[in-house]
Design an enzyme around this catalytic site. Structure first.
Site, PDB file in Angstrom:
ATOM      1  N   LEU A 396       0.818  -1.213   0.000  1.00  0.00           N
ATOM      2  CA  LEU A 396       0.000   0.000   0.000  1.00  0.00           C
ATOM      3  C   LEU A 396       0.852   1.264   0.000  1.00  0.00           C
ATOM      4  O   LEU A 396       0.445   2.287  -0.547  1.00  0.00           O
ATOM      5  CB  LEU A 396      -0.944  -0.009   1.207  1.00  0.00           C
ATOM      6  CG  LEU A 396      -2.202  -0.884   1.075  1.00  0.00           C
ATOM      7  CD1 LEU A 396      -1.869  -2.357   1.094  1.00  0.00           C
ATOM      8  CD2 LEU A 396      -3.196  -0.569   2.181  1.00  0.00           C
ATOM      9  N   ASP A 397       2.015   1.205   0.614  1.00  0.00           N
ATOM     10  CA  ASP A 397       2.869   2.388   0.690  1.00  0.00           C
ATOM     11  C   ASP A 397       3.366   2.780  -0.701  1.00  0.00           C
ATOM     12  O   ASP A 397       3.252   3.934  -1.126  1.00  0.00           O
ATOM     13  CB  ASP A 397       4.047   2.100   1.618  1.00  0.00           C
ATOM     14  CG  ASP A 397       4.535   3.346   2.351  1.00  0.00           C
ATOM     15  OD1 ASP A 397       3.969   4.433   2.132  1.00  0.00           O
ATOM     16  OD2 ASP A 397       5.478   3.235   3.152  1.00  0.00           O
TER      17      ASP A 397
END
Length: 656
Positions: A396-397
């Site tokens: 997700l980062d």
């Protein structure tokens, strides 16, 4: 007459100030241009960046140990790696630390010592004798962590009773069971499944030179009865009891069930081999898979063995006289952060940025299978992985950062090209939001904290809960993207961040060291979310950043802050990347004209190298806080460029 004289003096002061500002601006322009050119010179022809990613000497030592485990010893390579390991031995405590300048770490030191002895270093050589003395002083090799003891068991240096039971039958447990693969983090999954094959079959290293390290034990290893640390909590005592029962039951598992579970583990592993980027695209999982394939009878020339071997070789960095092994590679992360840095000043040529975005678009993970689908089976893909390829594990980062850069790179000419990738990204991120409003690195609601109490999890990083820094990146992008249907997710994320703020005003940094990184990440997100800069949480964060600024104008923070919160924002020296984070955070909070920002900028300009960038030995981030740390070689390059670019962009009105 007196009034006229006063007017002349004031006019002269204003003229002098204007000239000083112009000179400062010119110096800033020149040094920024130099830094920008140096960063662009490191861009690959296809548009991406990829800087070395360094860990402690556990990784290069394990590469040597892997070669001897498999009896595939490259004498030239092991000699180069040995030189690297010797160069990293600390001259004060004589062991090997988890990060540059860190304290003695017994497990890293044991592996480094064993690797050097395998290469041919005599135990009587001064550096080996000093390391051995340090290991014995700290209790000897029996005090090593679980992963080190597992390796020693496979090298027949300790009995198998000295390690936790990791049976292949784990893969058969149902999802409702307290332990299940979907309940642990991606990195734990990819390491544990091939490791379970090695443990179940009681793998034995080839060890062609028959090297042992009995001299590192205070009690002969076969007589040692205290391999497991004392359980301090009731839950740990319970799990230790379960471990003792398992150790007695495991040898009596029916043969048909054992064969079936090994086949299931083998299929799971083969599905995720990931070509020449390797299973999980991380070194520990790749080594376990490579050794497991050999144990399962895959020949040296089998395509899966060849892929695994090439994946491991792809992590090597050869510096000539020395060589070392990376824990993984970081092309997507390096590319997007370099792109964001260069986007910050849109008055400069953006063609290199668009080339980077074009490269990133080719790496989006869409309809490929992935473990995240266990929780979200009907959610369409749309993420990015950290490495060149890792489709089972987009994170997700990286995804939020790439999408942030894509939004900022949009032009009338490319808007349609970016439209669908951005829509899928936003929908995927919202679908991956955890129930508490936060976002984790790879999974949703991976919050089974009790699993960190099992004997196998002495590293304390078996799970992947939501964190402030990843949540900040996701909320920042979703706010910038601006779809009304995502606003509830944004608000829940902001609420999570405000609740996570520490009493001192900072935010914890899970994936960067530490509170300076976390605080910058959140302030950046709140800027993109257009939260009023006078909001109490923002003012508290600003006050904290200013309070930990060092006398030289910069900022620094030790990795020891993961052990002791009193060390938050403190270090023996300033660093370029942490100074850049603090500057970016302050400027995000509206502090561009503050003395703190001016002093921090001056620090960066004073410490810029003649080549145009910055270089320092400090480790920049945890892989796992307290047990594994990383040095992103790119952080001291693109983050200072980002800070300089933002300052120029925000102060351009004064220049004009």
């Amino acid at each position: 007459m007196h009034g006229t004289q006063e007017h002349i003096e004031m006019t002269q002061e204003n003229t002098d100030l204007t000239k000083k500002n112009e000179a400062d601006d010119l110096a800033l322009d020149n040094q920024f241009s130099k830094a920008r050119s140096a960063l662009l010179a490191l861009q690959n022809q296809d548009g991406h960046w990829c800087f070395p990613l360094e860990a402690d000497c556990t990784i290069p030592a394990e590469y040597i140990l892997m070669m001897h485990f498999m009896d595939e010893v490259d004498i030239t390579l092991e000699s180069k790696i040995a030189r690297f390991i010797r160069s990293k031995q600390d001259q004060v405590h004589h062991g090997w630390p988890l990060y540059y300048g860190g304290d003695f770490d017994i497990s890293c030191t044991i592996k480094s010592y064993y690797a050097l002895k395998l290469v041919g270093d005599s135990p009587e050589e001064p550096h080996m004798a000093r390391a051995r003395e340090a290991i014995l002083k700290h209790g000897g090799a029996a005090r090593a962590n679980v992963f080190t003891r597992l390796l020693l068991a496979m090298y027949q240096q300790i009995p198998w009773r000295g390690v936790p039971v990791v049976p292949s039958e784990l893969i058969l447990l149902p999802s409702w069971f307290p332990f299940h693969l979907s309940k642990i983090s991606y990195w734990s999954r990819t390491v544990m499944v091939p490791l379970s094959i090695l443990c179940t079959l009681k793998a034995q290293a080839a060890n062609p030179r028959n090297i042992d390290i009995r001299e590192l034990f205070t009690v002969p290893p076969e007589q040692e009865t205290d391999y497991f640390p004392k359980a301090e909590t009731r839950l740990k005592r319970f799990f230790m009891g379960v471990e003792r029962i398992l150790s007695k039951v495991e040898p009596h598992v029916p043969e048909f069930l054992r064969r079936y579970s090994i086949r299931r583990a083998e299929r799971w592993m083969l599905e995720r081999l990931n070509g020449e980027c390797g299973i999980g695209a991380i070194f520990p999982a790749m080594v376990n898979a490579y050794e497991a394939l050999a144990l399962l009878g895959y020949g040296d020339d089998h395509p899966d063995r060849v892929q695994c071997r090439n994946a491991l070789k792809g992590l090597l960095i050869d510096d000539g006289d020395q060589a070392w092994c990376q824990p993984c590679v970081s092309p997507v992360w390096d590319t997007v952060l370099s792109g964001l840095a260069l986007q910050e000043d849109p008055g400069t040529d953006q063609k290199p940025v668009h080339a980077a975005m074009d490269w990133l678009l080719t790496k989006q993970v869409l309809d490929e299978p992935g473990d995240w689908r266990d929780k979200c089976p009907r959610l369409p893909g749309g993420g990015w992985a950290f490495q060149y390829a890792n489709p089972h594990y987009p994170d997700l980062d990286d995804t939020a950062a790439v999408a942030w850069a894509l939004v900022q790179a949009q032009t009338p000419e490319n808007a349609r090209t970016y439209e669908q990738p951005l829509t899928r990204t936003a929908n995927w991120l919202v679908g991956m939001q955890s129930s508490n409003g936060g976002f984790a690195a790879f999974d949703i609601d991976n919050t089974y904290h009790y699993l960190n109490e099992i004997p196998f999890a002495d590293h304390g990083a078996l799970i992947d809960p939501p964190t402030s820094d990843v949540t900040a990146r996701c909320i920042g992008f979703l706010s910038l993207y601006g779809e009304s249907r995502h606003q509830q997710a944004v608000q829940q994320g902001i609420d999570f961040l405000l609740q996570e703020q520490e009493a001192n005003g900072a935010w914890f940094g899970r994936w960067g060291t530490n509170y300076i990184y976390g605080t910058w990440s959140v302030l950046e997100a709140l800027r993109l979310a257009k939260l009023d800069v006078n909001h109490i949480s923002i003012r508290r964060a600003v006050q904290w950043l200013k309070s930990v600024q060092r006398a030289d104008g910069g900022w620094g923070e030790t990795n020891d802050s993961y052990f002791d919160q009193q060390q938050a924002g403190r270090f023996e020296t300033s660093t370029s990347f942490q100074t850049a984070w603090a500057l970016l955070g302050l400027m995000a909070a509206g502090e561009v004209n503050s003395q703190s920002v001016h002093n921090g900028l001056d620090y960066l300009l004073r410490n810029q190298s003649v080549e145009g960038l910055w270089e320092e030995p400090w480790f920049t981030a945890p892989g796992f806080p307290r047990v594994f740390y990383l040095r992103y070689h790119g952080y001291s390059k693109y983050f200072p460029v980002w800070a300089l670019a933002r300052y120029r962009a925000l102060t351009r009105g004064r220049q004009e």
